[in-house]
Design a protein around this motif. Structure first.
Motif, PDB file in Angstrom:
ATOM      1  N   LEU A   7      -2.063  -4.620  11.007  1.00 16.76           N
ATOM      2  CA  LEU A   7      -1.276  -4.976   9.830  1.00 16.76           C
ATOM      3  C   LEU A   7      -0.480  -6.190  10.085  1.00 16.76           C
ATOM      4  O   LEU A   7       0.544  -6.253  10.792  1.00 16.76           O
ATOM      5  N   ILE A   8      -0.669  -7.286   9.239  1.00 16.48           N
ATOM      6  CA  ILE A   8      -0.061  -8.697   9.659  1.00 16.48           C
ATOM      7  C   ILE A   8       1.005  -9.088   8.663  1.00 16.48           C
ATOM      8  O   ILE A   8       1.996  -9.736   9.056  1.00 16.48           O
ATOM      9  N   GLU A   9       1.090  -8.390   7.659  1.00 18.47           N
ATOM     10  CA  GLU A   9       2.144  -8.726   6.718  1.00 18.47           C
ATOM     11  C   GLU A   9       2.371  -7.416   5.740  1.00 18.47           C
ATOM     12  O   GLU A   9       1.380  -6.788   5.079  1.00 18.47           O
ATOM     13  N   TYR A  10       3.646  -7.338   5.294  1.00 17.74           N
ATOM     14  CA  TYR A  10       3.916  -6.323   4.179  1.00 17.74           C
ATOM     15  C   TYR A  10       5.207  -6.788   3.579  1.00 17.74           C
ATOM     16  O   TYR A  10       6.049  -7.402   4.050  1.00 17.74           O
ATOM     17  N   THR A  11       5.345  -6.151   2.238  1.00 19.76           N
ATOM     18  CA  THR A  11       6.712  -6.237   1.571  1.00 19.76           C
ATOM     19  C   THR A  11       7.645  -5.873   2.309  1.00 19.76           C
ATOM     20  O   THR A  11       7.547  -4.568   2.840  1.00 19.76           O
ATOM     21  N   PRO A  12       8.640  -6.579   2.613  1.00 20.93           N
ATOM     22  CA  PRO A  12       9.905  -5.988   3.537  1.00 20.93           C
ATOM     23  C   PRO A  12      10.624  -5.038   2.633  1.00 20.93           C
ATOM     24  O   PRO A  12      10.545  -5.016   1.511  1.00 20.93           O
ATOM     25  N   SER A  57       3.087   3.728 -10.867  1.00 20.64           N
ATOM     26  CA  SER A  57       3.083   2.372 -11.286  1.00 20.64           C
ATOM     27  C   SER A  57       4.255   1.588 -10.401  1.00 20.64           C
ATOM     28  O   SER A  57       3.915   0.660 -10.095  1.00 20.64           O
ATOM     29  N   PRO A  58       5.311   2.293 -10.202  1.00 19.67           N
ATOM     30  CA  PRO A  58       6.437   1.358  -9.285  1.00 19.67           C
ATOM     31  C   PRO A  58       5.871   1.129  -7.982  1.00 19.67           C
ATOM     32  O   PRO A  58       6.376  -0.115  -7.131  1.00 19.67           O
ATOM     33  N   ILE A  59       4.698   1.672  -7.361  1.00 20.26           N
ATOM     34  CA  ILE A  59       4.442   1.652  -5.740  1.00 20.26           C
ATOM     35  C   ILE A  59       3.646   0.124  -5.907  1.00 20.26           C
ATOM     36  O   ILE A  59       3.067  -0.287  -4.921  1.00 20.26           O
ATOM     37  N   GLU A  60       3.050  -0.187  -7.157  1.00 17.11           N
ATOM     38  CA  GLU A  60       2.388  -1.371  -7.167  1.00 17.11           C
ATOM     39  C   GLU A  60       3.260  -2.676  -6.832  1.00 17.11           C
ATOM     40  O   GLU A  60       2.627  -3.721  -6.580  1.00 17.11           O
ATOM     41  N   HIS A  61       4.403  -2.539  -6.611  1.00 13.88           N
ATOM     42  CA  HIS A  61       5.413  -3.724  -6.445  1.00 13.88           C
ATOM     43  C   HIS A  61       5.391  -3.974  -4.824  1.00 13.88           C
ATOM     44  O   HIS A  61       5.979  -5.067  -4.433  1.00 13.88           O
ATOM     45  N   VAL A  62       4.675  -3.204  -4.018  1.00  9.77           N
ATOM     46  CA  VAL A  62       4.806  -3.547  -2.716  1.00  9.77           C
ATOM     47  C   VAL A  62       3.260  -3.675  -2.226  1.00  9.77           C
ATOM     48  O   VAL A  62       2.219  -2.883  -2.743  1.00  9.77           O
ATOM     49  N   SER A  63       2.937  -4.692  -1.351  1.00  9.99           N
ATOM     50  CA  SER A  63       1.519  -5.005  -0.839  1.00  9.99           C
ATOM     51  C   SER A  63       1.546  -4.916   0.752  1.00  9.99           C
ATOM     52  O   SER A  63       2.530  -5.038   1.475  1.00  9.99           O
ATOM     53  N   PHE A  64       0.352  -4.687   1.208  1.00 10.39           N
ATOM     54  CA  PHE A  64       0.016  -4.771   2.532  1.00 10.39           C
ATOM     55  C   PHE A  64      -1.181  -5.495   3.066  1.00 10.39           C
ATOM     56  O   PHE A  64      -2.056  -5.673   2.218  1.00 10.39           O
ATOM     57  N   THR A  65      -1.115  -6.344   4.029  1.00  5.44           N
ATOM     58  CA  THR A  65      -2.059  -7.214   4.351  1.00  5.44           C
ATOM     59  C   THR A  65      -2.660  -6.897   5.648  1.00  5.44           C
ATOM     60  O   THR A  65      -1.758  -6.961   6.660  1.00  5.44           O
ATOM     61  N   PHE A  66      -3.900  -6.867   6.009  1.00  2.00           N
ATOM     62  CA  PHE A  66      -4.614  -6.520   6.957  1.00  2.00           C
ATOM     63  C   PHE A  66      -5.518  -7.486   7.710  1.00  2.00           C
ATOM     64  O   PHE A  66      -6.307  -7.808   6.888  1.00  2.00           O
ATOM     65  N   ILE A 171      -9.539 -10.628   5.972  1.00  2.00           N
ATOM     66  CA  ILE A 171      -8.493 -10.157   5.712  1.00  2.00           C
ATOM     67  C   ILE A 171      -8.213  -9.600   4.213  1.00  2.00           C
ATOM     68  O   ILE A 171      -8.859 -10.166   3.400  1.00  2.00           O
ATOM     69  N   VAL A 172      -7.599  -8.390   4.193  1.00  4.03           N
ATOM     70  CA  VAL A 172      -7.364  -7.847   3.059  1.00  4.03           C
ATOM     71  C   VAL A 172      -5.910  -7.530   2.686  1.00  4.03           C
ATOM     72  O   VAL A 172      -5.198  -7.368   3.372  1.00  4.03           O
ATOM     73  N   THR A 173      -5.627  -7.671   1.324  1.00  4.67           N
ATOM     74  CA  THR A 173      -4.287  -7.477   0.925  1.00  4.67           C
ATOM     75  C   THR A 173      -4.516  -6.376  -0.472  1.00  4.67           C
ATOM     76  O   THR A 173      -5.490  -6.738  -1.347  1.00  4.67           O
ATOM     77  N   MET A 174      -3.823  -5.532  -0.342  1.00  7.47           N
ATOM     78  CA  MET A 174      -3.767  -4.252  -1.378  1.00  7.47           C
ATOM     79  C   MET A 174      -2.373  -4.250  -1.569  1.00  7.47           C
ATOM     80  O   MET A 174      -1.613  -3.789  -0.649  1.00  7.47           O
TER      81      MET A 174
END
Length: 247
Positions: A7-12, A57-66, A171-174
Motif C-alpha cells: 500500500l504505497i499511498e492512501y487518503t490521509p 456513497s461517502p466512502i468514495e471520497h477516500v482512495s488507496f493505491t497499491f 499499480i492500482v488505485t481504487m
C-alpha cells in the motif's frame, strides 16, 4: 514467485474524511465546525453506525493505491474488469523481457510431472520470443530503422508468444467503495486462487490504516448469506470468522 503487495499511498485520515462527508449530508453547520467536533472516538462511533446502515456513497471520497508485483497476466486480466479503478501496468511493448518470470499454479508446482511440462513450455516461449525478436529486428534494421526503434517494433509482435503465466507488475488505485466490491467478489472461496490471494493481502493492509472502515470487508458471506446458491463452498461460518479476524 510469490505475490508482493504494498500500500504505497492512501487518503490521509480516511475515516475522518468519510465521517465528515457523511455528517455534512445531515448537518446545518459547515465543514469547519463538523471537523472541529470530530474527535477520534466520535469518528469511530459515527463510522460504525454509517457502515451498519449500508450508506456507501461517502466512502468514495477516500482512495488507496497499491504496488503489486509477482502476479500473472491471467490475474491482471481479471483485475482490470473492476472498472472503477486506475491501472498502470508494466508494458510488454516497451520492455524487452530477456528472461521473463512466470507464475506457477500451486497444483502444478506440487506435481512433479506437471511442473516439468509447464517449465518446458515456459522455456520454449522464451526461446520463441528471442528468435522472433531477432528476426523482426534484423528485418527492420535492413529497412533503415534505427536500432532502438527496430527493437521496439520487433518486441511489439514477438510478445504475442508469451503465456498467461507471464509475471507482471501493476499499480492500482481504487476508492473505498470499489475496494469493498472487489473484496466481496475476489475474497470469495469461488474466486480464482491467485486473485483471491491478492485480495486478501490488500485487505490486510487497508485494515491497518482504516480498521473501522474495513471491519466487515470480505466476501458477501461476512455480512449476509452466501449468494452463490448451489455453487456455495458450504463454509460460510468458517469464512466469516476468518475475515472478521483478519490481520
Amino acid at each position: 514467485m510469490s505475490i508482493k503487495v504494498k500500500l504505497i499511498e492512501y487518503t490521509p485520515n480516511p475515516e475522518k474524511v468519510i465521517a465528515s462527508a457523511a455528517k455534512l449530508c445531515y448537518s446545518a453547520v459547515g465543514i469547519d465546525e463538523i471537523q472541529e467536533n470530530l474527535e477520534d472516538e466520535k469518528t469511530a462511533k459515527f463510522l460504525n453506525m454509517l457502515m451498519s446502515y449500508g450508506h456507501e456513497s461517502p466512502i468514495e471520497h477516500v482512495s488507496f493505491t497499491f504496488a503489486i508485483e509477482g502476479v500473472s497476466r491471467s490475474l491482471t486480466h481479471q483485475l482490470v474488469r473492476h472498472r472503477i479503478a486506475s491501472f498502470s501496468q508494466q508494458s510488454q511493448r516497451y520492455v524487452r523481457l530477456d528472461q521473463f518470470k512466470y507464475i506457477v499454479p500451486p497444483e502444478i508446482e506440487n506435481n512433479e510431472e506437471a511442473k516439468k511440462i509447464f517449465i518446458e513450455a515456459m522455456n520454449k516461449d522464451q526461446e520463441a520470443y528471442d528468435k522472433l525478436t531477432e528476426i523482426l529486428k534484423s528485418k527492420y534494421l535492413k529497412d533503415g530503422m534505427k536500432k532502438l526503434q527496430a527493437e521496439k517494433k520487433a518486441i511489439e509482435d514477438a510478445r504475442y508468444v508469451f503465456p498467461n503465466a507471464c509475471e507482471t507488475k501493476i499499480i492500482v488505485t481504487m476508492n473505498a467503495r470499489s475496494l469493498m466490491n472487489f473484496f466481496k467478489h475476489r475474497c470469495c472461496n469461488r474466486a480464482q486462487w491467485e486473485i483471491r490471494s491478492l485480495a486478501e493481502e490488500m485487505l490486510k493492509q487497508v485494515k491497518q490504516v482504516a480498521p473501522i472502515l474495513f471491519k466487515y470487508a470480505g466476501p458477501s458471506c461476512v455480512n449476509d448469506k452466501c449468494p452463490e446458491g448451489k455453487m456455495t463452498c458450504g463454509k460460510m461460518q468458517e469464512i466469516r470468522e476468518k475475515y472478521l479476524n483478519l490481520k
